[in-house]
Motif scaffolding. Structure first.
Motif, PDB file in Angstrom:
ATOM      1  N   PRO A  46       0.824  -1.215   0.000  1.00 45.61           N
ATOM      2  CA  PRO A  46       0.000   0.000   0.000  1.00 45.61           C
ATOM      3  C   PRO A  46       0.855   1.261   0.000  1.00 45.61           C
ATOM      4  CG  PRO A  46      -0.900  -1.611   1.527  1.00 45.61           C
ATOM      5  CD  PRO A  46       0.414  -2.163   1.050  1.00 45.61           C
ATOM      6  N   GLY A  47       0.637   2.114  -1.001  1.00 53.06           N
ATOM      7  CA  GLY A  47       1.389   3.350  -1.119  1.00 53.06           C
ATOM      8  C   GLY A  47       2.710   3.232  -1.849  1.00 53.06           C
ATOM      9  N   TRP A  48       3.158   2.020  -2.168  1.00 53.29           N
ATOM     10  CA  TRP A  48       4.465   1.826  -2.795  1.00 53.29           C
ATOM     11  C   TRP A  48       4.246   1.377  -4.236  1.00 53.29           C
ATOM     12  CZ3 TRP A  48       8.731  -2.136  -0.919  1.00 53.29           C
ATOM     13  CH2 TRP A  48       9.903  -1.900  -1.666  1.00 53.29           C
ATOM     14  N   ARG A  49       4.437   2.295  -5.168  1.00 50.64           N
ATOM     15  CA  ARG A  49       4.194   2.006  -6.569  1.00 50.64           C
ATOM     16  C   ARG A  49       5.517   1.912  -7.332  1.00 50.64           C
ATOM     17  NH1 ARG A  49       1.806   7.041  -5.244  1.00 50.64           N
ATOM     18  NH2 ARG A  49       2.829   8.877  -6.177  1.00 50.64           N
ATOM     19  N   VAL A  50       5.500   1.097  -8.374  1.00 49.52           N
ATOM     20  CA  VAL A  50       6.727   0.842  -9.130  1.00 49.52           C
ATOM     21  C   VAL A  50       6.375   0.650 -10.595  1.00 49.52           C
ATOM     22  CG1 VAL A  50       6.603  -1.650  -8.720  1.00 49.52           C
ATOM     23  CG2 VAL A  50       8.816  -0.590  -9.246  1.00 49.52           C
ATOM     24  N   PHE A  51       7.281   1.081 -11.468  1.00 45.39           N
ATOM     25  CA  PHE A  51       7.088   0.937 -12.914  1.00 45.39           C
ATOM     26  C   PHE A  51       8.463   0.818 -13.556  1.00 45.39           C
ATOM     27  CE2 PHE A  51       6.238   1.887 -17.258  1.00 45.39           C
ATOM     28  CZ  PHE A  51       4.902   1.614 -17.468  1.00 45.39           C
TER      29      PHE A  51
END
Length: 730
Positions: free
Chosen positions: A598-603
């Motif tokens: 939750p809250g930790w996004r990656v691309f």
């Protein structure tokens, strides 16, 4: 597929009308059923409504508000659907192709102003940017290409300015041949820009950004309903820039405006009119040149042109009309038209070569006056039906394109009128400027008619097939005004496409894909005959994963692509060419997008491409292709704190690695060294409506070169850059 309710009450239509927020970016992109927000309103009013799984938010994904992303926090890294790969709303796991969807939240986090940032993260490498004047060329899977699209219409005709991110909802990168849906192009891939559409709620967002090297940018985004019933919605986005540069004597300004009006006269019909105006004035700057093969010999700030020459102007205008009409719950017809035009004109300096003394650069004075216009018409019919146990999504379409390009290019003679520059002790302001001679003066008219049929078949609940073919007739007439000679090129090409997807489990699917592409070769052989079309052929196999309970997606693929009928030197007369060459690219790529927690996004993406000449009359087999790195890695990750003490604070960063590349597909060439660049990202929501940010690009001030051109120039990458800004919504 989930069943549709056939008993939709009248309030469903009223809700759909009120939520024109979901207006389809149709023209050529097709959806089924009511838009998701409208459907949600309808579902609230009647629990009988069941959405078809292809009924996502129009063709634009989650509606992007003026603050960007999907909602205030911009949780928009994970996309689950695509419209660019099939021209229908299709879950990504059912598309037998690598499709990298870059939502606008990725660009917002990176404080990006151009699409280059999104393309880097999507595994697209940088090619010719025409001396900083636009996105002329990029490379995908080992092949350079110059065709890309906006809402399904071609927009990179001529030399337009690079697209601005302020109006972009997301970018969908299609890897592998895409000629079946989009016509002429290269086999490595392409991308489609999906623009922001009007919202029903009235809102205004403004932003300002200031950065190193005197970069200044202001943006606005206003949207809302124009009538009481919410049937007419509007949105207008814009940007103004006044920029300096780390490069000596280089500067530019930019003015951008993109209005959209959407009208929904009935619950089943949507009419959208969209425009774009871009005007820039930018110093013509090719970059630096190598000395004795060493590209690092000159400082990355060194300017090889003339400071007194005014900036080159580039003015562009575009208009799209898109109409979507739902015939019944299962069939949709869309029609669209796009007209665009532009002109690029001004003076600059070109480089010939550095003399043997290691300091004298032979230069030329140049003048360009380039103009272009394009008209594209599209008509599509799409629907769902069943034949026995098989479920079909059928698409039939027709496209007409008429493109006109006029070029006047004059250049001085470096031998008769020397215009040299001492690279070790430069003396600018040489007068008078050398006289110009005509290099090119021609007019090209290209006209094409294309028809295509595609069928997406659910053979079983787990096995999905995609088959289709496009037949295109293309004619090119070119008139050279220097010689008075007119040449004609005419040909008809069929580009089939086949793919299979099998769901091994609910979270893992495997797929295979085959596609073809083509593009015209301009010019004639020694007998005055036009060249055969260049052909492309690509194979791809891969797997798609839904991880961490569906919050993280990954795609891994291997590919093998060949391009034939590439122009090479005529063995009988080296002053002419023949269409007999071949190049190929094989490799592997990996894409990851979503949330680790939750809250930790990656691309991010990784690509390995072995791109080389496989047949040529002068180049040895195995000669590397210009601007193609063997390995690229790009990753961006941001964590937004969830606890009450630090809520609203986001911290993250990015890394880009690009391996060594050659500057030219040639026997003798210089090399661009590998590089790794790190970026820092930080922001804070002061209130639910106000966001401040502070980013640092190229944190360690790495010296690197991101592209080369004509085996002569290289473009230095930007040094450490500090970017700060504020965005507010009212």
């Amino acid at each position: 597929m989930a069943a549709r309710s056939k008993n939709i009450k009248k309030n469903t239509a009223l809700a759909a009308s009120a939520a024109v927020v979901l207006v389809a970016q149709s023209g050529s992109l097709v959806r089924f059923g009511p838009s998701s927000a409208a459907a949600q309103l309808a579902a609230d009013a009647s629990q009988e409504v069941q959405l078809d799984e292809l009924s996502v938010v129009g063709n634009g994904g989650p509606a992007s508000g003026p603050t960007g992303g999907a909602g205030r926090r911009g949780n928009g890294y994970l996309a689950k659907d695509s419209i660019s790969a099939t021209r229908t709303d299709t879950p990504l796991r059912e598309v037998p192709q690598t499709v990298v969807v870059v939502p606008d939240q990725v660009l917002t986090d990176a404080a990006a102003t151009r699409v280059d940032t999104a393309l880097d993260l999507a595994g697209v490498s940088r090619g010719n940017n025409f001396a900083g004047l636009g996105l002329t060329e990029f490379t995908i899977r080992g092949f350079s290409t110059g065709e890309f699209y906006r809402n399904g219409f071609p927009i990179n005709r001529g030399y337009p300015n690079s697209p601005d991110v302020v109006s972009i909802a997301r970018i969908e990168v299609l890897k592998g041949p895409s000629a079946f849906l989009y016509g002429r192009g290269d086999p490595g891939g392409t991308f489609n820009i999906v623009t922001k559409q009007p919202l029903a709620e009235r809102a205004l967002a403004i932003g300002t950004q200031i950065g190193s090297f005197n970069q200044k940018r202001s943006t606005f985004d206003a949207t809302g309903a124009l009538d009481q019933e919410g049937r007419v919605l509007a949105r207008v986005t814009g940007a103004v820039e006044d920029n300096g540069s780390f490069r000596d004597f280089v500067r530019g300004d930019r003015y951008y405006l993109a209005p959209v009006i959407a009208w929904k006269p009935t619950a089943d019909t949507t009419i959208t009119l969209e425009g774009e105006l871009v005007s820039t004035a930018t110093t013509f700057d090719r970059g630096v040149v190598p000395i004795n093969g060493n590209i690092r010999a000159l400082p990355r700030t060194f300017f090889i042109g003339e400071p007194g020459i005014p900036p080159v102007r580039n003015d562009n205008a575009l208009g799209q009309l898109r109409i979507e009409h739902r015939l019944d719950p299962d069939w949709v017809v869309t029609a669209g038209a796009q007209a665009l035009g532009g002109r690029l004109y001004g003076d600059g300096v070109g480089a010939m070569n550095v003399l043997s003394d290691g300091r004298t650069l032979r230069r030329t004075f140049e003048h360009r006056d380039l103009s272009w216009s394009d008209l594209d018409l599209q008509l599509n019919l799409a629907g769902k039906f069943e034949t026995g146990p098989f479920r079909h999504t059928l698409l039939m379409g027709f496209e007409y394109d008429s493109y006109r390009y006029r070029e006047i290019f004059n250049r001085s003679n470096a031998n008769a009128n020397p215009f040299a520059l001492d690279l070790l002790a430069p003396r600018y302001g040489q007068v008078p400027l050398p006289p110009l001679g005509s290099i090119t003066n021609f007019l090209q008219n290209t006209q094409s008619f294309g028809g295509y049929v595609q069928d997406q078949i659910d053979i079983t609940p787990r096995l999905h097939a995609l088959i289709g073919v496009r037949v295109e007739d293309l004619g090119l007439v070119s008139t050279d005004y220097r010689t008075g000679r007119t040449t004609n090129l005419q040909g008809t090409v069929a580009t089939p496409r086949f793919g299979l997807v099998y769901d091994l489990t609910d979270t893992v699917s495997i797929y295979g894909n085959y596609g073809r592409s083509f593009r015209p070769n301009t010019g004639t052989d020694r007998a005055g005959r036009p060249f055969a079309f260049e052909q492309g052929e690509g194979y791809e196999a891969g797997a798609k994963f839904s991880l961490l309970d569906g919050t993280l997606s990954a795609t891994a693929a291997v590919f093998d692509i060949r391009r034939t009928n590439v122009l090479t030197v005529d063995p009988v007369d080296p002053n002419f060419s023949v269409a007999a060459g071949e190049v190929r690219s094989r490799g592997f790529d990996l894409t990851v997008a979503g949330y680790l927690a939750p809250g930790w996004r990656v691309f991010g993406t990784y690509t390995h491409a072995d791109a080389a000449v496989s047949r040529d009359n002068t180049l040895p087999v195995g000669t590397r292709i210009a601007n193609i790195p063997a390995d690229t890695l790009a990753m961006q990750s941001v964590y937004e704190f969830q606890g009450p003490d630090l809520r609203g604070l986001g911290l993250g960063g990015g890394v880009t690695y690009v391996s060594q590349r050659v500057a030219g597909t040639a026997l003798s060439t210089f090399r661009l060294p590998e590089y790794t660049v790190f970026n820092l990202i930080s922001y804070y929501w002061i209130t639910p409506e106000v966001r401040v940010y502070f980013n640092v690009d190229n944190l360690f001030d790495t010296t690197y070169y991101d592209r080369a051109f004509q085996n002569r120039y290289a473009t230095p990458g930007t040094p450490r850059t500090i970017l700060g800004g504020v965005a507010a919504r009212f």
